[in-house]
Scaffold this motif. Sequence first.
Motif, PDB file in Angstrom:
ATOM      1  N   GLY A  76      36.564  13.614  16.280  1.00 20.53           N
ATOM      2  CA  GLY A  76      35.983  12.257  16.148  1.00 20.53           C
ATOM      3  C   GLY A  76      37.135  11.029  15.989  1.00 20.53           C
ATOM      4  N   VAL A  77      36.750   9.853  16.111  1.00 21.79           N
ATOM      5  CA  VAL A  77      37.681   8.871  15.901  1.00 21.79           C
ATOM      6  C   VAL A  77      37.269   7.893  14.424  1.00 21.79           C
ATOM      7  CG1 VAL A  77      38.486   8.490  18.389  1.00 21.79           C
ATOM      8  CG2 VAL A  77      36.396   7.380  17.333  1.00 21.79           C
ATOM      9  N   ALA A  78      38.156   7.538  13.926  1.00 18.21           N
ATOM     10  CA  ALA A  78      37.976   6.687  12.583  1.00 18.21           C
ATOM     11  C   ALA A  78      38.513   5.402  12.948  1.00 18.21           C
ATOM     12  CB  ALA A  78      39.098   7.226  11.515  1.00 18.21           C
ATOM     13  N   VAL A 112      35.261 -10.106  15.602  1.00 15.93           N
ATOM     14  CA  VAL A 112      35.658  -8.562  15.697  1.00 15.93           C
ATOM     15  C   VAL A 112      34.770  -8.220  16.531  1.00 15.93           C
ATOM     16  CG1 VAL A 112      35.461  -6.424  14.339  1.00 15.93           C
ATOM     17  CG2 VAL A 112      36.102  -8.613  13.010  1.00 15.93           C
ATOM     18  N   ILE A 113      35.176  -7.450  17.752  1.00 23.15           N
ATOM     19  CA  ILE A 113      34.356  -7.129  18.784  1.00 23.15           C
ATOM     20  C   ILE A 113      34.580  -5.522  18.919  1.00 23.15           C
ATOM     21  CG2 ILE A 113      34.266  -9.451  19.869  1.00 23.15           C
ATOM     22  CD1 ILE A 113      36.025  -8.336  22.078  1.00 23.15           C
ATOM     23  N   GLY A 114      33.983  -4.779  19.850  1.00 21.56           N
ATOM     24  CA  GLY A 114      34.135  -3.622  20.358  1.00 21.56           C
ATOM     25  C   GLY A 114      34.007  -2.557  19.220  1.00 21.56           C
ATOM     26  N   ASP A 115      34.759  -1.514  19.054  1.00 20.98           N
ATOM     27  CA  ASP A 115      34.636  -0.402  18.219  1.00 20.98           C
ATOM     28  C   ASP A 115      34.563  -0.786  16.864  1.00 20.98           C
ATOM     29  OD1 ASP A 115      34.581   1.352  20.367  1.00 20.98           O
ATOM     30  OD2 ASP A 115      36.101   2.432  19.859  1.00 20.98           O
ATOM     31  N   ASN A 116      35.082  -1.871  16.226  1.00 25.28           N
ATOM     32  CA  ASN A 116      35.381  -2.203  14.826  1.00 25.28           C
ATOM     33  C   ASN A 116      34.215  -3.087  14.595  1.00 25.28           C
ATOM     34  OD1 ASN A 116      38.002  -0.762  13.604  1.00 25.28           O
ATOM     35  ND2 ASN A 116      38.622  -1.833  15.635  1.00 25.28           N
ATOM     36  N   SER A 122      28.078  -0.132  19.122  1.00 21.23           N
ATOM     37  CA  SER A 122      29.652  -0.154  19.349  1.00 21.23           C
ATOM     38  C   SER A 122      29.919   1.170  19.089  1.00 21.23           C
ATOM     39  CB  SER A 122      30.302  -0.698  17.903  1.00 21.23           C
ATOM     40  OG  SER A 122      30.109  -0.013  16.964  1.00 21.23           O
ATOM     41  N   GLY A 123      31.182   1.184  19.698  1.00 20.22           N
ATOM     42  CA  GLY A 123      31.771   2.823  19.893  1.00 20.22           C
ATOM     43  C   GLY A 123      31.823   3.251  21.320  1.00 20.22           C
ATOM     44  N   MET A 124      31.352   2.165  22.408  1.00 19.10           N
ATOM     45  CA  MET A 124      31.457   2.414  23.760  1.00 19.10           C
ATOM     46  C   MET A 124      32.269   1.340  24.319  1.00 19.10           C
ATOM     47  SD  MET A 124      29.431   5.145  24.316  1.00 19.10           S
ATOM     48  CE  MET A 124      28.822   5.009  26.116  1.00 19.10           C
ATOM     49  N   ALA A 125      33.089   1.811  25.492  1.00 19.60           N
ATOM     50  CA  ALA A 125      33.645   0.992  26.152  1.00 19.60           C
ATOM     51  C   ALA A 125      32.852  -0.171  26.847  1.00 19.60           C
ATOM     52  CB  ALA A 125      34.554   1.740  27.365  1.00 19.60           C
ATOM     53  N   GLN A 126      31.630   0.138  27.232  1.00 18.56           N
ATOM     54  CA  GLN A 126      30.714  -0.884  27.879  1.00 18.56           C
ATOM     55  C   GLN A 126      30.489  -1.812  26.738  1.00 18.56           C
ATOM     56  OE1 GLN A 126      27.420   1.724  29.960  1.00 18.56           O
ATOM     57  NE2 GLN A 126      28.701   3.201  29.005  1.00 18.56           N
ATOM     58  N   THR A 127      30.383  -1.657  25.692  1.00 22.96           N
ATOM     59  CA  THR A 127      30.033  -2.504  24.566  1.00 22.96           C
ATOM     60  C   THR A 127      31.038  -3.382  24.211  1.00 22.96           C
ATOM     61  OG1 THR A 127      28.352  -0.932  23.443  1.00 22.96           O
ATOM     62  CG2 THR A 127      29.288  -2.693  22.227  1.00 22.96           C
TER      63      THR A 127
HETATM   64  C1  LIG Z   1      38.046  10.759  24.316  1.00 22.26           C
HETATM   65  C2  LIG Z   1      37.158   9.497  24.370  1.00 22.26           C
HETATM   66  C3  LIG Z   1      36.524   9.322  25.454  1.00 22.26           C
HETATM   67  C4  LIG Z   1      35.482   8.311  25.750  1.00 22.26           C
HETATM   68  N1  LIG Z   1      34.656   8.028  26.650  1.00 22.26           N
HETATM   69  C5  LIG Z   1      33.846   6.992  26.856  1.00 22.26           C
HETATM   70  C6  LIG Z   1      33.103   6.523  27.953  1.00 22.26           C
HETATM   71  O1  LIG Z   1      32.856   7.741  28.895  1.00 22.26           O
HETATM   72  N2  LIG Z   1      32.454   5.733  28.168  1.00 22.26           N
HETATM   73  C7  LIG Z   1      32.501   4.580  27.164  1.00 22.26           C
HETATM   74  O2  LIG Z   1      31.860   3.748  27.455  1.00 22.26           O
HETATM   75  N3  LIG Z   1      33.229   4.730  26.124  1.00 22.26           N
HETATM   76  C8  LIG Z   1      33.896   5.810  25.875  1.00 22.26           C
HETATM   77  N4  LIG Z   1      34.752   5.935  24.836  1.00 22.26           N
HETATM   78  C9  LIG Z   1      34.946   4.905  23.747  1.00 22.26           C
HETATM   79  C10 LIG Z   1      35.801   3.676  24.261  1.00 22.26           C
HETATM   80  O3  LIG Z   1      37.210   4.320  24.535  1.00 22.26           O
HETATM   81  C11 LIG Z   1      35.993   2.933  22.987  1.00 22.26           C
HETATM   82  O4  LIG Z   1      34.598   2.349  22.718  1.00 22.26           O
HETATM   83  C12 LIG Z   1      36.717   1.470  23.533  1.00 22.26           C
HETATM   84  O5  LIG Z   1      37.967   1.635  23.990  1.00 22.26           O
HETATM   85  C13 LIG Z   1      36.649   0.507  22.422  1.00 22.26           C
HETATM   86  O6  LIG Z   1      37.378  -0.500  22.843  1.00 22.26           O
HETATM   87  P1  LIG Z   1      38.067  -1.442  21.711  1.00 22.26           P
HETATM   88  O7  LIG Z   1      38.983  -2.605  22.451  1.00 22.26           O
HETATM   89  O8  LIG Z   1      37.157  -2.078  20.559  1.00 22.26           O
HETATM   90  O9  LIG Z   1      39.151  -0.453  20.974  1.00 22.26           O
HETATM   91  P2  LIG Z   1      40.203  -0.040  21.681  1.00 22.26           P
HETATM   92  O10 LIG Z   1      40.233   0.557  23.069  1.00 22.26           O
HETATM   93  O11 LIG Z   1      40.657   1.330  20.609  1.00 22.26           O
HETATM   94  O12 LIG Z   1      41.617  -0.854  21.614  1.00 22.26           O
HETATM   95  C14 LIG Z   1      41.988  -1.317  20.323  1.00 22.26           C
HETATM   96  C15 LIG Z   1      43.510  -1.600  20.811  1.00 22.26           C
HETATM   97  O13 LIG Z   1      44.162  -2.104  19.515  1.00 22.26           O
HETATM   98  C16 LIG Z   1      45.553  -1.660  19.492  1.00 22.26           C
HETATM   99  N5  LIG Z   1      46.014  -1.903  18.059  1.00 22.26           N
HETATM  100  C17 LIG Z   1      45.607  -1.203  16.754  1.00 22.26           C
HETATM  101  N6  LIG Z   1      46.041  -1.631  15.810  1.00 22.26           N
HETATM  102  C18 LIG Z   1      46.823  -2.813  16.048  1.00 22.26           C
HETATM  103  C19 LIG Z   1      47.667  -3.714  15.460  1.00 22.26           C
HETATM  104  N7  LIG Z   1      47.922  -3.627  13.977  1.00 22.26           N
HETATM  105  N8  LIG Z   1      47.846  -4.818  16.103  1.00 22.26           N
HETATM  106  C20 LIG Z   1      47.923  -4.821  17.401  1.00 22.26           C
HETATM  107  N9  LIG Z   1      47.179  -3.937  18.124  1.00 22.26           N
HETATM  108  C21 LIG Z   1      46.597  -2.952  17.654  1.00 22.26           C
HETATM  109  C22 LIG Z   1      45.241  -0.160  19.792  1.00 22.26           C
HETATM  110  O14 LIG Z   1      46.491   0.479  19.897  1.00 22.26           O
HETATM  111  C23 LIG Z   1      44.588  -0.182  20.825  1.00 22.26           C
HETATM  112  O15 LIG Z   1      45.352  -0.152  22.054  1.00 22.26           O
HETATM  113  C24 LIG Z   1      35.660   7.426  24.584  1.00 22.26           C
HETATM  114  C25 LIG Z   1      36.418   7.151  23.783  1.00 22.26           C
HETATM  115  C26 LIG Z   1      37.269   8.569  23.557  1.00 22.26           C
HETATM  116  C27 LIG Z   1      38.162   8.493  22.479  1.00 22.26           C
END
Ligand SMILES: Cc1cc2nc3c(=O)[nH]c(=O)nc-3n(C[C@H](O)[C@H](O)[C@H](O)COP(=O)(O)OP(=O)(O)OC[C@H]3O[C@@H](n4cnc5c(N)ncnc54)[C@H](O)[C@@H]3O)c2cc1C
Length: 223
Positions: A76-78, A112-116, A122-127
């Motif tokens: 998992g991811v935290a 705040v958008i995306g995973d956090n 949330s937890g998906m790239a599409q979201t």
């Molecule tokens: C193995 C794996 C497979 C996946 N497969 C899929 C899939 O098939 N389909 C799908 O929809 N989703 C998938 N996901 C989930 C998807 O990757 C995430 O939901 C998506 O990347 C979330 O986007 P985000 O922008 O919220 O965060 P992230 O993509 O995690 O981007 C956050 C960025 O912020 C940067 N960061 C962190 N702290 C700081 C800081 N203090 N200052 C500046 N920058 C910082 C990080 O380095 C990172 O680059 C998968 C995830 C994993 C781990």
Amino acid sequence: MAKHAIRNRAVHIDLVEAMPHLMPRLPKPIGRTIERRLRKLGVKLYLNSKVEGASSEELNVSGKPIRSHTIVWTAGVANNPFFTDKDFTLSARKKVLVDEFLRAEGDKDIFVIGDNAETPFSGMAQTALYDAEFIAHNFACEHDGRPKLAYRPKEPAYVTPVGPDWASMLWKDVHIHGRIAALLRYAADFHAYTDILSLKDAAVQWTSTFEREDLCPVCSSVN
Ligand SMILES: Cc1cc2nc3c(=O)[nH]c(=O)nc-3n(C[C@H](O)[C@H](O)[C@H](O)COP(=O)(O)OP(=O)(O)OC[C@H]3O[C@@H](n4cnc5c(N)ncnc54)[C@H](O)[C@@H]3O)c2cc1C
């Protein structure tokens, strides 16, 4: 195995999962279908089992040893500790509570958008991409003095590939698995590449995912 002259030694793949089913955040039938597929591929599943320790020779799973020389850890991811350390209001999942405009609760200047973000999908790239487009739209509305939209979560399609040419797809109430779902995944991957690359570069990138990466000197020298 033949190329490496591994004869009398079987290679086993064991998969350990702490929850009673694989893919615990998705409906149970999805996990079950994927479990059946993995078993068919020869993967031994340990469900409801927790990894408690590991050495170079074995893994300790729920108090019992499994002999293993190679461990791939994927537990998992935290969420980013940045939010825990600062003064954000967090949900039980340690995600930031947000209002209907995806602003952090308690601070209307921080989005705040995306995973956090504590949104249903949330937890998906599409979201994450959907959220980005949503707030970009609202920024434009604010700039032009138009009324802003309230956030409406969009359920993503979940496509989980398991081995070559097989995937499980869940989109709303539709669940299909097998080759067609795998083809849909390949199509979705191509579409995702075109989001960030020109059509030509996307095609090059996409076709390279079908090439076998043989970095092993033994395998690449034997044809
Ligand atoms: C193995 C794996 C497979 C996946 N497969 C899929 C899939 O098939 N389909 C799908 O929809 N989703 C998938 N996901 C989930 C998807 O990757 C995430 O939901 C998506 O990347 C979330 O986007 P985000 O922008 O919220 O965060 P992230 O993509 O995690 O981007 C956050 C960025 O912020 C940067 N960061 C962190 N702290 C700081 C800081 N203090 N200052 C500046 N920058 C910082 C990080 O380095 C990172 O680059 C998968 C995830 C994993 C781990």
